[in-house]
Design a protein around this motif. Structure first.
Motif, mmCIF file in Angstrom:
data_model
loop_
_atom_site.group_PDB
_atom_site.id
_atom_site.type_symbol
_atom_site.label_atom_id
_atom_site.label_comp_id
_atom_site.label_asym_id
_atom_site.label_seq_id
_atom_site.Cartn_x
_atom_site.Cartn_y
_atom_site.Cartn_z
ATOM 1 N N UNK A 91 26.594 81.928 62.233
ATOM 2 C CA UNK A 91 27.688 80.841 61.725
ATOM 3 C C UNK A 91 28.448 80.995 60.326
ATOM 4 N N UNK A 92 26.943 80.666 59.859
ATOM 5 C CA UNK A 92 26.744 80.814 58.498
ATOM 6 C C UNK A 92 27.265 81.679 57.489
ATOM 7 N N UNK B 226 25.605 75.898 46.177
ATOM 8 C CA UNK B 226 24.746 76.172 47.546
ATOM 9 C C UNK B 226 25.212 75.767 48.772
ATOM 10 N N UNK B 227 24.043 75.749 49.879
ATOM 11 C CA UNK B 227 24.315 75.859 50.849
ATOM 12 C C UNK B 227 23.004 75.179 52.212
ATOM 13 N N UNK B 228 23.452 74.237 52.860
ATOM 14 C CA UNK B 228 22.924 73.652 53.217
ATOM 15 C C UNK B 228 23.492 73.447 54.599
ATOM 16 N N UNK C 120 17.376 66.948 51.409
ATOM 17 C CA UNK C 120 17.391 68.325 51.085
ATOM 18 C C UNK C 120 18.195 68.198 50.840
ATOM 19 N N UNK C 121 19.415 67.956 51.175
ATOM 20 C CA UNK C 121 21.091 68.134 50.671
ATOM 21 C C UNK C 121 21.308 66.911 49.333
ATOM 22 N N UNK C 122 20.605 65.606 49.626
ATOM 23 C CA UNK C 122 21.054 64.670 48.658
ATOM 24 C C UNK C 122 19.835 65.252 47.129
ATOM 25 N N UNK C 123 19.088 66.111 47.206
ATOM 26 C CA UNK C 123 18.476 66.824 46.328
ATOM 27 C C UNK C 123 18.981 67.685 45.464
ATOM 28 N N UNK C 124 19.993 69.128 46.434
ATOM 29 C CA UNK C 124 20.610 69.566 45.521
ATOM 30 C C UNK C 124 22.005 69.044 45.367
#
Length: 609
Positions: free
Chosen positions: A127-128, A144-146, A158-162
């Protein structure tokens, strides 16, 4: 504090609102209808902060019938968080949202694959890959991709940090503050509150602002940024403004708040456009146009076709004024279908021939402002205001002056901020020549000429006078200019001309300024001549702006006394019978009679003592 606005995009039920709630605890679907239907209907706003970093989220609806609300939020995005379900992948509204984002010129994308817990790792990778391949067909910059799941706290963290690694807003500071209203409130006892995204330049507490559509000025009583009182709101801040002296009924969604004097409204604008694949824009057809948070119906007129085009130039005509600036992006839709994106090229409509306008649009489309100035000067031979460059070209004050000064064959008045084609100086020179040729004894200053040539700045007039003096046509005497060929005493000739004019006007003298203009005299000089004649008793002042030749006054007084002798009195009625003057003159002369010792006033009549 750094400010970033991230907007969501994606198909309905791919988890946009749930993802925002997982990030900051904000319940976006707040209305009963939204909760019952399980979809976001309108825009919702929230934020996430860490130290000196602040991220504002604009969560937009994903339903196809609510794309208009999505567009209203998208104009303020710095970054787009594209939300794609790992289960379903790219769906119809994902595509339309991406197309709209692309048409609006937003390039920075964060790809989040939601519901990752519902697929295998292999399916997630597939899917990515599919999503990235689709995005590669556009000119996006994927930050970025998360992969995330709202049920897996580590993925959310992890999304928050990115998110906190991305840079500050990329919006450019403009010459002035702009702010599209997306919501209007009127809480009891507080007044009118609007919300929107700060564009152009920051806004400070107690500053004055102008609501363009309402045509009203207001003062900022309070600013809230992310539910906290603030003394200012910076670019890319989501801000609530408390407006002083504005009724909530005078302002609506889509209205533009800015600073007074920077933007003028027009019921048409010129744009460049590019349609989506397989779509075309049709000539003389009505469409729905979205600019900022504004939605309105408009007719589209193509420049190079009377049928249809997939790209080119067009004029948008509306029933209300549009307050736009150069470079603003817009979306054109028909029904529930997005047709094309556009860019405002010409936000100020000038009377121009079609081929002249086409040349202007071609220059503007290439950001060739130098050529655009020349095109506009052909339509503005009597001056183009530099300050309009803020709206015309989105140029700062300094940039506009710099451009103007580098143009050839123009006269730039930096004080009055006007540019003139250099050949326009001939109009001034010809006008001045005609005055001094018609009246050899004309004596005028720069200021007096400016009263006649209201379009010309004093600096431009001075340049013309300097040229006439240099060639020997005029001679300067202090701040006045006289015919260089006249050698006799000006003062005596001017007094004689003035007296002769007043004698001719007799008992109905006009205002002094009218005489000055007809005799081509500078107004200050005219005042001095009049004072001199009054001091010599050749002229009598009856009122503030009413002067009469002393002989004319003596004659009318003698005739008024004859009326008293014949009728036993004089008043407005029997005076007017013999001398049908205006009431202004009748009353003035009757009042002047009161100065004589053998005259007394009885009620409204004058009689002999």
């Amino acid at each position: 504090m750094s400010n970033i606005i991230i907007g969501t995009a994606g198909h309905i039920d791919h988890g946009k609102t749930a993802l925002i709630k997982a990030l900051n605890g904000y319940e976006g679907d707040s209305t009963n209808e939204e909760k019952q239907r399980g979809i976001t209907i309108d825009l919702s706003f929230s934020n996430l902060s860490k130290g000196q970093q602040n991220i504002a989220f604009i969560d937009v609806p994903g339903h196809e019938k609510l794309v208009k609300n999505m567009i209203a939020g998208a104009f303020g995005f710095d970054y787009v968080m594209l939300v794609v379900s790992a289960v379903e992948g790219i769906m119809p509204q994902t595509v339309e949202h991406i197309e709209i984002i692309n048409l609006l010129g937003i390039k920075d994308i964060i790809l989040t694959l939601t519901k990752s817990d519902l697929v295998t790792k292999e399916e997630l990778e597939i899917q990515k890959k599919k999503t990235l391949e689709f995005l590669d067909t556009f000119d996006f910059d994927i930050k970025f991709v998360q992969e995330v799941s709202i049920y897996e706290p580590k993925s959310i963290e992890a999304l928050k940090n990115n998110l906190f690694t991305i840079k500050n807003s990329s919006k450019q500071e403009e010459n002035f503050f702009r702010y599209y209203v997306d919501r209007v409130f009127s809480p009891k006892g507080i007044g009118t509150i609007v919300t929107g995204t700060v564009l152009g330049k920051k806004l400070e507490l107690n500053e004055k602002v102008f609501i363009c559509e309402a045509g009203k000025e207001s003062k900022i009583k309070n600013i809230q940024v992310h539910n906290e009182n603030a003394i200012e709101a910076n670019i890319s801040n989501r801000a609530a403004l408390n407006l002083q002296g504005i009724n909530s009924s005078n302002i609506k969604r889509g209205d533009l708040i800015t600073k007074k004097g920077f933007i003028r409204g027009f019921d048409e604008i010129d744009i460049s456009f590019k349609a989506l694949k397989g779509k075309k824009l049709h000539h003389n057809k009505s469409y729905t146009v979205f600019i900022g948070a504004k939605k309105l119906e408009a007719k589209v007129l193509l420049f190079d076709s009377i049928e249809n085009l997939d790209s080119g130039f067009a004029t948008i005509k509306t029933k209300e004024n549009l307050f736009t600036i150069f470079g603003e992006k817009l979306i054109i839709r028909q029904g529930n279908h997005t047709i094309c994106g556009g860019k405002v090229l010409n936000p100020i409509i000038d009377p121009m021939k079609k081929n002249q306008k086409k040349n202007l649009l071609e220059s503007l489309n290439e950001n060739n402002f130098e050529d655009a100035y020349y095109q506009l000067l052909q339509a503005h031979k009597k001056g183009l205001g530099i300050i309009s460059s803020a709206q015309r070209f989105a140029l700062s004050h300094a940039e506009a002056i710099s451009f103007a000064k580098n143009l050839k064959n123009v006269f730039v008045d930096e004080k009055e901020l006007v540019i003139y084609p250099i050949e326009t100086k001939d109009i001034i020179i010809t006008s001045v020549r005609e005055i001094y040729t018609k009246n050899t004894y004309a004596l005028l200053s720069n200021a007096s000429i400016a009263l006649r040539l209201k379009w010309a700045s004093t600096s431009f007039i001075q340049a013309s006078l300097d040229e006439l003096e240099k060639e020997g046509f005029l001679q300067k005497d202090n701040n006045l200019y006289k015919n260089a060929n006249i050698k006799e005493d000006f003062a005596k000739n001017l007094e004689d001309s003035f007296l002769e004019r007043l004698k001719k006007e007799d008992i109905t003298p006009t205002a002094p300024y009218n005489i000055y203009d007809e005799l081509d005299l500078d107004r200050k000089l005219g005042d001095d001549i009049l004072k001199s004649l009054t001091a010599k008793k050749h002229v009598i002042r009856l009122q503030h702006n009413l002067f009469i030749h002393e002989q004319s006054l003596n004659d009318i007084i003698a005739k008024m006394k004859e009326i008293i002798k014949d009728d036993g009195y004089i008043d407005i009625s029997n005076f007017k019978e013999k001398y049908p003057l205006s009431r202004k003159y009748l009353i003035t002369y009757l009042d002047y009679l009161d100065n004589f010792s053998n005259i007394k006033k009885q009620d409204n009549k004058r009689v002999f003592v």
